[in-house]
Design a protein around this motif. Structure first.
Motif, mmCIF file in Angstrom:
data_model
loop_
_atom_site.group_PDB
_atom_site.id
_atom_site.type_symbol
_atom_site.label_atom_id
_atom_site.label_comp_id
_atom_site.label_asym_id
_atom_site.label_seq_id
_atom_site.Cartn_x
_atom_site.Cartn_y
_atom_site.Cartn_z
ATOM 1 N N GLY A 118 0.849 -1.189 0.000
ATOM 2 C CA GLY A 118 0.000 0.000 0.000
ATOM 3 C C GLY A 118 0.879 1.231 0.000
ATOM 4 O O GLY A 118 1.463 1.581 1.025
ATOM 5 N N ALA A 119 0.989 1.906 -1.144
ATOM 6 C CA ALA A 119 1.902 3.046 -1.267
ATOM 7 C C ALA A 119 1.561 4.135 -0.261
ATOM 8 O O ALA A 119 2.455 4.745 0.339
ATOM 9 N N GLN A 120 0.273 4.387 -0.058
ATOM 10 C CA GLN A 120 -0.126 5.438 0.870
ATOM 11 C C GLN A 120 0.261 5.070 2.304
ATOM 12 O O GLN A 120 0.682 5.925 3.091
ATOM 13 N N CYS A 121 0.138 3.785 2.635
ATOM 14 C CA CYS A 121 0.522 3.326 3.968
ATOM 15 C C CYS A 121 2.022 3.492 4.189
ATOM 16 O O CYS A 121 2.465 3.928 5.247
ATOM 17 N N GLU A 122 2.791 3.129 3.181
ATOM 18 C CA GLU A 122 4.242 3.226 3.298
ATOM 19 C C GLU A 122 4.698 4.679 3.420
ATOM 20 O O GLU A 122 5.627 4.991 4.180
ATOM 21 N N THR A 123 4.017 5.570 2.697
ATOM 22 C CA THR A 123 4.351 6.997 2.787
ATOM 23 C C THR A 123 4.108 7.521 4.190
ATOM 24 O O THR A 123 4.882 8.333 4.717
ATOM 25 N N GLU A 124 3.049 7.034 4.832
ATOM 26 C CA GLU A 124 2.739 7.420 6.213
ATOM 27 C C GLU A 124 3.895 7.060 7.139
ATOM 28 O O GLU A 124 4.331 7.869 7.977
#
Length: 221
Positions: A118-124
């Motif tokens: 999950g790209a958004q999760c990793e960015t978090e």
């Protein structure tokens, strides 16, 4: 089992003055609401917006993703609690374990939940890592919900996350902490009292996340 002590089919007395039909409808509605309430309490201990502010973070101990330790998440609050764990979760500590009790005993906490791929999760989590030096008094950690453990390990190494990352392979913490979306970050004071849940993408963006962490750190001053 039927018998003298079996009250499952006991007749509910009708209040004086109530019509037979009206009383029947009222009983049906009551039973339906009771069923919904019981079923919801069994399957959703927390709401989909996270642990309620003011409540203590539910205890848990999970293997660190990079460790060789295998096992289910321990969420027991007392000894021999069947599937929750043989020992209270707060007592299980060690270099291969992420223990939320140990973390919040030291100070305020920022706990992130994420899923692999999950790209958004990793960015978090990248943002948390970038802010870790700015807020050394806040204990930062993350938990991977389900997913392949090897994928989690690759993510930790590839991104260079230096805070502890736990692995919950059966996803029990998603229900316990009301994790419905990613990103989600639970902020808590020292002692584990939840201050806020960040569950909207804009709340976990750079400047917004910095403001939330600054406010959390000031509460401990």
């Amino acid at each position: 089992m039927n018998g003298e002590g079996d009250t499952r089919y006991a007749k509910v007395p009708r209040p004086p003055g109530a019509s037979r039909y009206g009383w029947f409808v009222a009983v049906v509605i009551f039973l339906a609401l009771a069923y919904i309430t019981i079923n919801t309490s069994r399957t959703h201990p927390q709401s989909s917006t996270g642990v309620k502010s003011g409540n203590r973070m539910p205890p848990f101990a999970v293997p660190l993703a990079l460790s060789a330790l295998d096992g289910d998440a321990n969420i027991a609050t007392k000894p021999n609690q069947k599937g929750a764990g043989r020992h209270p979760a707060c007592q299980l500590r060690g270099p291969r374990i992420l223990n939320i009790c140990q973390l919040y005993e030291r100070g305020p906490v920022a706990l992130a939940f994420f899923a692999t791929r999950g790209a958004q999760c990793e960015t978090e989590l990248d943002r948390l890592q970038d802010l870790q030096r700015s807020f050394p008094t806040i204990g930062m950690a993350a938990v991977a919900i389900r997913g392949d453990r090897d994928d989690v390990r690759r993510d930790v190494r590839r991104h260079g996350w230096r805070f502890p990352v736990g692995y919950d392979h059966d996803g029990v913490l998603a229900n316990l902490y009301g994790v419905a979306v990613c990103p989600q970050i639970t902020l808590a004071d020292r002692g584990g009292r939840v201050v806020k849940n960040l569950i909207v993408a804009r709340q976990t963006q750079g400047l917004a996340l910095r403001r939330e962490l600054r406010a959390l750190a000031r509460r401990a001053e």
